[in-house]
Design a protein around this motif. Structure first.
Motif, PDB file in Angstrom:
ATOM      1  N   UNK A  22      21.499  14.234  39.256  1.00  0.00           N
ATOM      2  CA  UNK A  22      20.971  13.177  38.561  1.00  0.00           C
ATOM      3  C   UNK A  22      19.853  13.351  37.874  1.00  0.00           C
ATOM      4  N   UNK A  23      18.845  14.204  38.179  1.00  0.00           N
ATOM      5  CA  UNK A  23      17.627  14.204  37.474  1.00  0.00           C
ATOM      6  C   UNK A  23      18.057  15.132  36.299  1.00  0.00           C
ATOM      7  N   UNK A  24      18.930  16.134  36.548  1.00  0.00           N
ATOM      8  CA  UNK A  24      19.504  16.898  35.289  1.00  0.00           C
ATOM      9  C   UNK A  24      20.146  16.135  34.254  1.00  0.00           C
ATOM     10  N   UNK A  25      21.088  15.144  34.815  1.00  0.00           N
ATOM     11  CA  UNK A  25      21.634  14.286  33.938  1.00  0.00           C
ATOM     12  C   UNK A  25      20.653  13.411  32.918  1.00  0.00           C
ATOM     13  N   UNK A  42       8.964  19.322  33.799  1.00  0.00           N
ATOM     14  CA  UNK A  42      10.203  19.190  35.026  1.00  0.00           C
ATOM     15  C   UNK A  42       9.525  19.915  36.263  1.00  0.00           C
ATOM     16  N   UNK A  43       9.360  19.227  37.303  1.00  0.00           N
ATOM     17  CA  UNK A  43       9.095  19.967  38.740  1.00  0.00           C
ATOM     18  C   UNK A  43      10.253  20.144  39.321  1.00  0.00           C
ATOM     19  N   UNK A  44      10.620  21.347  39.497  1.00  0.00           N
ATOM     20  CA  UNK A  44      11.815  21.532  40.175  1.00  0.00           C
ATOM     21  C   UNK A  44      11.831  23.009  40.774  1.00  0.00           C
ATOM     22  N   UNK A  45      11.591  23.157  41.954  1.00  0.00           N
ATOM     23  CA  UNK A  45      11.323  24.543  42.683  1.00  0.00           C
ATOM     24  C   UNK A  45      12.738  25.297  42.567  1.00  0.00           C
ATOM     25  N   UNK A  46      13.733  24.896  42.503  1.00  0.00           N
ATOM     26  CA  UNK A  46      14.932  25.380  42.270  1.00  0.00           C
ATOM     27  C   UNK A  46      15.858  25.288  40.900  1.00  0.00           C
ATOM     28  N   UNK A  47      15.582  25.502  39.907  1.00  0.00           N
ATOM     29  CA  UNK A  47      16.190  25.036  38.573  1.00  0.00           C
ATOM     30  C   UNK A  47      17.627  25.696  38.555  1.00  0.00           C
ATOM     31  N   UNK A  48      18.410  24.951  38.222  1.00  0.00           N
ATOM     32  CA  UNK A  48      19.742  25.810  38.024  1.00  0.00           C
ATOM     33  C   UNK A  48      19.795  26.241  36.499  1.00  0.00           C
ATOM     34  N   UNK A  49      20.790  26.921  36.285  1.00  0.00           N
ATOM     35  CA  UNK A  49      20.810  27.427  34.903  1.00  0.00           C
ATOM     36  C   UNK A  49      20.851  26.442  33.687  1.00  0.00           C
ATOM     37  N   UNK A  50      21.606  25.300  34.125  1.00  0.00           N
ATOM     38  CA  UNK A  50      21.565  24.247  33.101  1.00  0.00           C
ATOM     39  C   UNK A  50      20.296  23.718  32.727  1.00  0.00           C
ATOM     40  N   UNK A  51      19.584  23.492  33.783  1.00  0.00           N
ATOM     41  CA  UNK A  51      18.033  22.877  33.771  1.00  0.00           C
ATOM     42  C   UNK A  51      17.337  23.964  33.043  1.00  0.00           C
ATOM     43  N   UNK A  52      17.126  25.237  33.307  1.00  0.00           N
ATOM     44  CA  UNK A  52      16.591  26.153  32.632  1.00  0.00           C
ATOM     45  C   UNK A  52      16.818  26.220  31.021  1.00  0.00           C
ATOM     46  N   UNK A  53      18.335  26.159  30.907  1.00  0.00           N
ATOM     47  CA  UNK A  53      18.783  26.065  29.419  1.00  0.00           C
ATOM     48  C   UNK A  53      17.960  24.704  28.446  1.00  0.00           C
ATOM     49  N   UNK A  56      14.291  25.124  28.028  1.00  0.00           N
ATOM     50  CA  UNK A  56      14.173  26.302  27.121  1.00  0.00           C
ATOM     51  C   UNK A  56      13.943  25.278  25.679  1.00  0.00           C
ATOM     52  N   UNK A  57      14.410  24.114  25.429  1.00  0.00           N
ATOM     53  CA  UNK A  57      14.072  23.498  24.310  1.00  0.00           C
ATOM     54  C   UNK A  57      12.725  22.850  24.066  1.00  0.00           C
ATOM     55  N   UNK A  58      11.938  23.356  24.955  1.00  0.00           N
ATOM     56  CA  UNK A  58      10.934  22.808  24.821  1.00  0.00           C
ATOM     57  C   UNK A  58       9.973  22.114  25.853  1.00  0.00           C
ATOM     58  N   UNK A  59      10.640  21.794  27.048  1.00  0.00           N
ATOM     59  CA  UNK A  59      10.027  21.087  27.910  1.00  0.00           C
ATOM     60  C   UNK A  59       9.046  22.198  28.900  1.00  0.00           C
ATOM     61  N   UNK A  60       8.220  21.734  29.759  1.00  0.00           N
ATOM     62  CA  UNK A  60       7.402  22.712  30.701  1.00  0.00           C
ATOM     63  C   UNK A  60       8.121  22.481  31.940  1.00  0.00           C
ATOM     64  N   UNK A  61       8.255  23.780  32.491  1.00  0.00           N
ATOM     65  CA  UNK A  61       8.941  23.980  33.991  1.00  0.00           C
ATOM     66  C   UNK A  61       7.896  24.351  34.905  1.00  0.00           C
ATOM     67  N   UNK A  62       7.369  23.475  35.823  1.00  0.00           N
ATOM     68  CA  UNK A  62       6.730  23.918  36.950  1.00  0.00           C
ATOM     69  C   UNK A  62       5.227  24.339  36.647  1.00  0.00           C
TER      70      UNK A  62
END
Length: 275
Positions: A22-25, A42-53, A56-62
């Motif tokens: 849901x968060x990914x959607x 994005x705060x997600x300890x186990x990001x999926x490939x879709x989230x990583x993609x 990559x558009x410019x958001x910050x992960x963890x």
């Protein structure tokens, strides 16, 4: 609120805690509708490939908490059990004026505010959000400003329709009807296919017929101005095959009784999750 605020007009950092289905959607919907990715953490300890993609558009992960800066909006898309553990870690991101949008089942506004603070909007979307066809019901606490409610509305409309209520107690029944509802529809397709096999159809054909029938009927219901009862009646010729089937489905112990019991059970469970 029919005229949603454009996502391009939203100001400040948006932190998304939890980027599962849901968060990914939600993240995908925001970016597809023009939200500047650089505003999103994005705060997600186990990001999926879709989230990583998407990231990559410019958001910050963890990023490190000290590097996040001021958060205007925190969207919590965690499981309720996880929130009780991770919530205190989110609290340093939340100021008294921060908007907190929760899509967690069962977690009340009071319990969310007690864990992480902020001005809380509690919302319940459903899984068709993944294709932009979700339905969300939301309720805001008294401290949420009109501007913050507009932000919450815009973020939620990125995944489908939004209805607002002033009565938080309705959210448990909302969870039972629309939050869990897609599973009931998928079960209908599953069991319709199984019944087709029992009636002699090849399994692949039965599955295809059930899938397309449920999907097509749903789309007809979506597009038609007629209510569900009228659409059902339009299929039901007196003395015909559909009436014979409906007599079974609407009889004692049939669909009406089953769905009433199912929704009541899901409503009870939603209330239990808040404890």
């Amino acid at each position: 609120m029919n005229n949603a605020q454009p996502l391009t007009q939203i100001e400040g950092t948006i932190a998304l805690a939890g980027a599962g289905k849901m968060g990914g959607a939600m993240l995908a919907g925001w970016l597809a509708r023009g939200l500047d990715a650089s505003k999103v953490v994005v705060i997600e300890p186990y990001p999926s490939g879709e989230i990583s993609a998407l990231v990559a558009k410019g958001a910050r992960l963890n990023p490190e908490p000290r590097d996040i800066g001021d958060v205007a909006t925190l969207v919590v898309a965690l499981k309720p059990q996880m929130f009780r553990e991770a919530g205190p870690e989110l609290r340093p991101l939340v100021k008294p004026s921060t908007l907190v949008v929760s899509i967690m089942a069962g977690m009340t506004i009071a319990s969310i505010a007690g864990v992480c603070g902020g001005r809380v909007v509690r919302a319940m979307p459903n899984t068709p959000a993944s294709i932009g066809r979700g339905i969300t019901v939301a309720v805001a606490d008294a401290g949420v400003s009109a501007a913050q409610r507009a932000v919450a509305d815009a973020l939620l409309r990125a995944i489908g329709s939004v209805e607002w209520t002033g009565d938080e107690t309705l959210l448990d029944a909302v969870t039972a009807v629309s939050g869990s509802g897609p599973a009931y529809v998928f079960l209908l397709a599953e069991e319709l296919a199984r019944a087709g096999v029992e009636a002699g159809l090849p399994a692949a054909l039965a599955a295809k017929l059930a899938r397309e029938t449920v999907a097509g009927a749903g789309e007809l219901l979506h597009r038609s101005e007629l209510d569900a009862a009228t659409l059902r009646e339009n299929v039901s010729s007196p003395g015909g095959t559909t009436v014979a089937a409906l007599e079974v489905l609407t009889g004692e112990g049939g669909m009406r009784s089953l769905l009433t019991r199912a929704v009541a059970a899901a409503t009870r469970r939603s209330r239990e999750l808040a404890k």
